[in-house]
Design a protein around this motif. Structure first.
Motif, PDB file in Angstrom:
ATOM      1  N   ARG A 222       0.825  -1.214   0.000  1.00  0.00           N
ATOM      2  CA  ARG A 222       0.000   0.000   0.000  1.00  0.00           C
ATOM      3  C   ARG A 222       0.860   1.266   0.000  1.00  0.00           C
ATOM      4  O   ARG A 222       0.334   2.372   0.151  1.00  0.00           O
ATOM      5  N   ARG A 223       2.157   1.117  -0.167  1.00  0.00           N
ATOM      6  CA  ARG A 223       3.029   2.290  -0.113  1.00  0.00           C
ATOM      7  C   ARG A 223       2.920   3.113  -1.396  1.00  0.00           C
ATOM      8  O   ARG A 223       2.433   2.638  -2.429  1.00  0.00           O
ATOM      9  N   ILE A 224       3.374   4.340  -1.306  1.00  0.00           N
ATOM     10  CA  ILE A 224       3.465   5.197  -2.490  1.00  0.00           C
ATOM     11  C   ILE A 224       4.718   4.784  -3.240  1.00  0.00           C
ATOM     12  O   ILE A 224       5.826   4.866  -2.709  1.00  0.00           O
ATOM     13  N   TRP A 259      13.187   8.707   1.793  1.00  0.00           N
ATOM     14  CA  TRP A 259      12.258   9.552   1.035  1.00  0.00           C
ATOM     15  C   TRP A 259      10.848   9.467   1.607  1.00  0.00           C
ATOM     16  O   TRP A 259      10.153  10.488   1.742  1.00  0.00           O
ATOM     17  N   ALA A 260      10.384   8.258   1.961  1.00  0.00           N
ATOM     18  CA  ALA A 260       9.028   8.081   2.468  1.00  0.00           C
ATOM     19  C   ALA A 260       8.812   8.823   3.779  1.00  0.00           C
ATOM     20  O   ALA A 260       7.717   9.330   4.048  1.00  0.00           O
ATOM     21  N   ALA A 261       9.857   8.916   4.613  1.00  0.00           N
ATOM     22  CA  ALA A 261       9.745   9.695   5.844  1.00  0.00           C
ATOM     23  C   ALA A 261       9.536  11.167   5.531  1.00  0.00           C
ATOM     24  O   ALA A 261       8.689  11.840   6.130  1.00  0.00           O
ATOM     25  N   TYR A 262      10.310  11.663   4.587  1.00  0.00           N
ATOM     26  CA  TYR A 262      10.154  13.047   4.142  1.00  0.00           C
ATOM     27  C   TYR A 262       8.757  13.281   3.558  1.00  0.00           C
ATOM     28  O   TYR A 262       8.107  14.290   3.814  1.00  0.00           O
ATOM     29  N   HIS A 263       8.280  12.294   2.794  1.00  0.00           N
ATOM     30  CA  HIS A 263       7.008  12.427   2.081  1.00  0.00           C
ATOM     31  C   HIS A 263       5.806  12.335   3.015  1.00  0.00           C
ATOM     32  O   HIS A 263       4.699  12.735   2.638  1.00  0.00           O
ATOM     33  N   SER A 265       4.849  14.036   5.568  1.00  0.00           N
ATOM     34  CA  SER A 265       4.173  15.311   5.813  1.00  0.00           C
ATOM     35  C   SER A 265       3.358  15.742   4.605  1.00  0.00           C
ATOM     36  O   SER A 265       2.279  16.333   4.748  1.00  0.00           O
ATOM     37  N   GLU A 266       3.862  15.421   3.389  1.00  0.00           N
ATOM     38  CA  GLU A 266       3.095  15.777   2.187  1.00  0.00           C
ATOM     39  C   GLU A 266       1.808  14.961   2.119  1.00  0.00           C
ATOM     40  O   GLU A 266       0.746  15.485   1.755  1.00  0.00           O
ATOM     41  N   MET A 267       1.881  13.684   2.460  1.00  0.00           N
ATOM     42  CA  MET A 267       0.684  12.854   2.466  1.00  0.00           C
ATOM     43  C   MET A 267      -0.324  13.359   3.487  1.00  0.00           C
ATOM     44  O   MET A 267      -1.525  13.465   3.206  1.00  0.00           O
ATOM     45  N   ALA A 268       0.150  13.691   4.691  1.00  0.00           N
ATOM     46  CA  ALA A 268      -0.764  14.161   5.731  1.00  0.00           C
ATOM     47  C   ALA A 268      -1.476  15.441   5.292  1.00  0.00           C
ATOM     48  O   ALA A 268      -2.695  15.573   5.454  1.00  0.00           O
ATOM     49  N   LYS A 269      -0.741  16.387   4.740  1.00  0.00           N
ATOM     50  CA  LYS A 269      -1.359  17.635   4.299  1.00  0.00           C
ATOM     51  C   LYS A 269      -2.355  17.389   3.169  1.00  0.00           C
ATOM     52  O   LYS A 269      -3.420  18.011   3.126  1.00  0.00           O
TER      53      LYS A 269
END
Length: 439
Positions: A222-224, A259-263, A265-269
């Motif tokens: 289910r990951r991006i 990268w997924a850790a960085y991303h 916050s983008e997913m949450a927003k």
């Protein structure tokens, strides 16, 4: 290269240093993109219910001088707390509090139950194992592993196993299962570090349970996939995905997880902009897995529990608190108060934790307390660096007050174990005994 494109590399260094320092297992600190402030413009309450604005604490707050002010904003107890004197009937309280919680979680609609595909079936470690998948209304198919005692015929009690976060979105269900004599070396190390070298889903299945473990939203199947967003200027990370030649190379997995850790916050927003929340999506997808588990002919749907460490403990809080089909819930390594997150520990936790505005109505442990009088266990670690010990104990006190007030004190149990963030062999034995007692 722009500063924006450089962010993943900068984050990688900070993240590695922080994890090395704290031993983070279940949640990942997200330095870029701090959580937005959600609050009412005007807070109104009867004068006798207003909280004093005096707040003193010698410990430094993660938001500096604003901590002493922010700590006074929530009502104590919150508006829908069962600890308030006007609540006497737990059923009436649960109805109103669950309704408000569902409203704030903004759970997405899942539609009809999906068709389940059996991808493989085999025997390993004294267990009959099924590899399953199902298609939700969005994203790639969810993959899951089901384990049960070899040769079992009659309906058995069941456990929905909720895997941890661990700052590792490349993996999901494999974190708590073992289905071959040659597991991925990173998963062997993971189980050694956080589960005392035990695949706890296997251990529960050996005791006589049907155990289903599915990949959570944004993990594993289910990951991006990086290939879906690679045209955005994240920086040159050289990540390969599951369709590439060797995506499971440890260096590639490390790059993906950075990268997924960085991303995150983008997913949450983006989820907020879509009118939903990460706990809402987790809850929706975990309910589908619970639907699938409940519908099986080899499962006694009257005897289903759930459990998980850290990120799995977080999911246990929401699923166990909001779905009465979970007859026994065990939260491991994820219990504290909103004040702990507010003042001290938000930087050690994932964006997946937060339902905006919910602290106005319930403290964090009260979400799990919504299941009263159903049996509940919380297992903590005294040296868990993700939480402050005093707030873990305060959360325990809150849950005890709820169960005592509902005349169900014998159905709540907690434990405080030595050591850092983990679900070790002794804790697993405690959990198994609690499941055996109630399921």
């Amino acid at each position: 290269m722009s500063d924006e494109a450089d962010k993943p590399k900068a984050f990688s260094t900070s993240r590695r240093a922080f994890i090395k320092m704290t031993g983070t297992a279940g949640c990942v600190p997200i330095f870029p993109g701090p959580f937005s402030v959600f609050s009412n413009y005007i807070k109104t309450a009867p004068i006798e219910d207003m909280k004093s604005t005096d707040f003193t604490d010698p410990r430094p707050s993660v938001i500096g001088q604003y901590g002493s002010w922010a700590a006074t904003l929530p009502n104590n107890p919150p508006k829908l707390s069962f600890r308030n004197s006007h609540w006497d009937n737990p059923d009436a309280w649960r109805s109103e509090a669950q309704s408000k919680t569902l409203e704030l979680m903004s759970v997405p609609e899942m539609g009809m139950a999906p068709e389940v595909t059996l991808k493989a079936q085999y025997t390993f470690d004294g267990l009959d194992i099924e590899e399953l998948s199902w298609q939700l209304p969005y994203g790639r198919p969810t993959e899951a592993t089901l384990l049960k005692p070899q040769g079992a015929k009659n309906p058995l009690p069941a456990i929905l196993g909720l895997h941890d976060h661990s700052g590792n979105k490349y993996f999901g269900r494999r974190k708590i299962t073992c289905t071959s004599s040659d597991p991925h070396p990173l998963m062997s190390k993971h189980q050694e570090d956080y589960y005392e070298d035990l695949a706890w889903a296997n251990e529960m299945a050996k005791r006589g349970y049907v155990v289903l473990v599915h990949d959570a939203f944004a993990f594993a199947s289910r990951r991006i996939l990086y290939q879906d967003v690679s045209e955005i200027a994240w920086g040159d990370l050289k990540i390969t995905d599951h369709t590439d030649e060797n995506p499971e190379d440890p260096e590639n997995i490390a790059r993906y997880n950075t990268w997924a850790a960085y991303h995150e916050s983008e997913m949450a927003k983006s989820l907020f902009c879509a009118g939903t929340t990460w706990p809402g999506v987790f809850f929706a997808e975990d309910k589908v897995a619970l639907d699938i588990l409940s519908a099986r002919g080899d499962v006694d749907a009257r005897r289903i529990g759930c459990a998980g460490l850290s990120g799995g403990g977080l999911r246990t809080v929401y699923l166990g608190g909001m779905d009465a089909r979970i007859k026994c819930a065990i939260c491991v390594g994820f219990m504290s108060t909103w004040q702990d997150f507010l003042l001290y520990k938000s930087y050690t936790h994932t964006w997946m934790t937060y339902t905006p505005l919910l602290p106005n109505y319930l403290d964090f442990p009260e979400i799990l307390g919504l299941r009263v009088p159903l049996p509940t266990m919380v297992l903590n670690n005294n040296e868990d660096s993700l939480f402050t010990l005093s707030e873990m104990k305060q959360a325990d006190k809150i849950l005890r007050e709820i169960y005592d007030k509902a005349n169900a004190a014998d159905r709540y149990k907690s434990g405080f174990h030595p050591g850092g963030h983990k679900f070790d062999e002794q804790m697993q034995k405690d959990a198994a005994a609690w499941f055996d007692k109630w399921l």
